[in-house]
Scaffold this motif. Sequence first.
Motif, PDB file in Angstrom:
ATOM      1  N   HIS A 194     -50.578  -8.085  39.313  1.00 49.13           N
ATOM      2  CA  HIS A 194     -50.495  -8.097  37.855  1.00 49.13           C
ATOM      3  C   HIS A 194     -51.665  -8.887  37.265  1.00 49.13           C
ATOM      4  CE1 HIS A 194     -49.096  -8.839  33.783  1.00 49.13           C
ATOM      5  NE2 HIS A 194     -49.524 -10.076  33.983  1.00 49.13           N
ATOM      6  N   CYS A 248     -52.954  -9.942  33.031  1.00 49.38           N
ATOM      7  CA  CYS A 248     -52.793  -9.748  31.590  1.00 49.38           C
ATOM      8  C   CYS A 248     -54.033  -9.069  31.003  1.00 49.38           C
ATOM      9  CB  CYS A 248     -52.538 -11.081  30.910  1.00 49.38           C
ATOM     10  SG  CYS A 248     -51.065 -11.911  31.542  1.00 49.38           S
ATOM     11  N   CYS A 291     -47.359 -16.284  35.357  1.00 57.17           N
ATOM     12  CA  CYS A 291     -48.516 -15.471  35.709  1.00 57.17           C
ATOM     13  C   CYS A 291     -49.653 -16.370  36.188  1.00 57.17           C
ATOM     14  CB  CYS A 291     -48.971 -14.668  34.501  1.00 57.17           C
ATOM     15  SG  CYS A 291     -50.349 -13.593  34.910  1.00 57.17           S
ATOM     16  N   CYS A 346     -52.862 -14.871  36.680  1.00 62.76           N
ATOM     17  CA  CYS A 346     -53.976 -13.909  36.698  1.00 62.76           C
ATOM     18  C   CYS A 346     -55.321 -14.569  36.394  1.00 62.76           C
ATOM     19  CB  CYS A 346     -53.712 -12.744  35.744  1.00 62.76           C
ATOM     20  SG  CYS A 346     -53.915 -13.130  33.994  1.00 62.76           S
ATOM     21  N   CYS A 400     -54.450 -14.462  29.252  1.00 62.07           N
ATOM     22  CA  CYS A 400     -53.176 -14.613  29.981  1.00 62.07           C
ATOM     23  C   CYS A 400     -52.058 -15.015  29.028  1.00 62.07           C
ATOM     24  CB  CYS A 400     -53.312 -15.633  31.098  1.00 62.07           C
ATOM     25  SG  CYS A 400     -51.805 -15.744  32.087  1.00 62.07           S
ATOM     26  N   ARG A 401     -50.919 -14.301  29.123  1.00 60.47           N
ATOM     27  CA  ARG A 401     -49.790 -14.619  28.245  1.00 60.47           C
ATOM     28  C   ARG A 401     -48.824 -15.604  28.906  1.00 60.47           C
ATOM     29  NH1 ARG A 401     -48.736  -8.766  29.171  1.00 60.47           N
ATOM     30  NH2 ARG A 401     -47.308  -8.614  30.921  1.00 60.47           N
TER      31      ARG A 401
HETATM   32 ZN   LIG Z   1     -51.734 -13.549  33.073  1.00 58.61          ZN
END
Ligand SMILES: [Zn+2]
Length: 136
Positions: free
Chosen positions: A77, A79, A121, A123, A128-129
């Motif tokens: 994954h 974002c 997350c 990422c 990035c959320r």
């Molecule tokens: Zn992210």
Amino acid sequence: MAPGITVRSSTIDGQGCFATARFLKGRKIAEYVGERISRREIARRLRGRRRIHICAVDSYWAIDGSRMGNGTQFINHSCEPNCNLRIIRGHILFFALRDIEPGEEIVLDYEYSYHSDRKQCSCGSRKCRGKINKLE
Ligand SMILES: [Zn+2]
């Protein structure tokens, strides 16, 4: 392994899926393949797993890429994805959102995955959320 991809360790999480060929924007990258499982089996397999390689086809069926997968089960994954996923007549297909060069990690925004909504997350993107799942 599907043509044009390879699997190696990723800075995002565990192993990742990397391009070995150039994928032009809009072109198909690969199909997500594996064992086709029903809702009851999905629930059974999700218990206690940290890494999930199950991708929904519809509200009943899913594909578990950890069995008979072609490498796409390692798509991490992000974002800030460079591919998206479309379900066409029961097949899960990945398409390039922009030109992807050999050596780049192929990443997808999971949006609504089987992961917990609390799963953080990693990422590393500027956009990035914070969580893997998209929460409204
Ligand atoms: Zn992210």
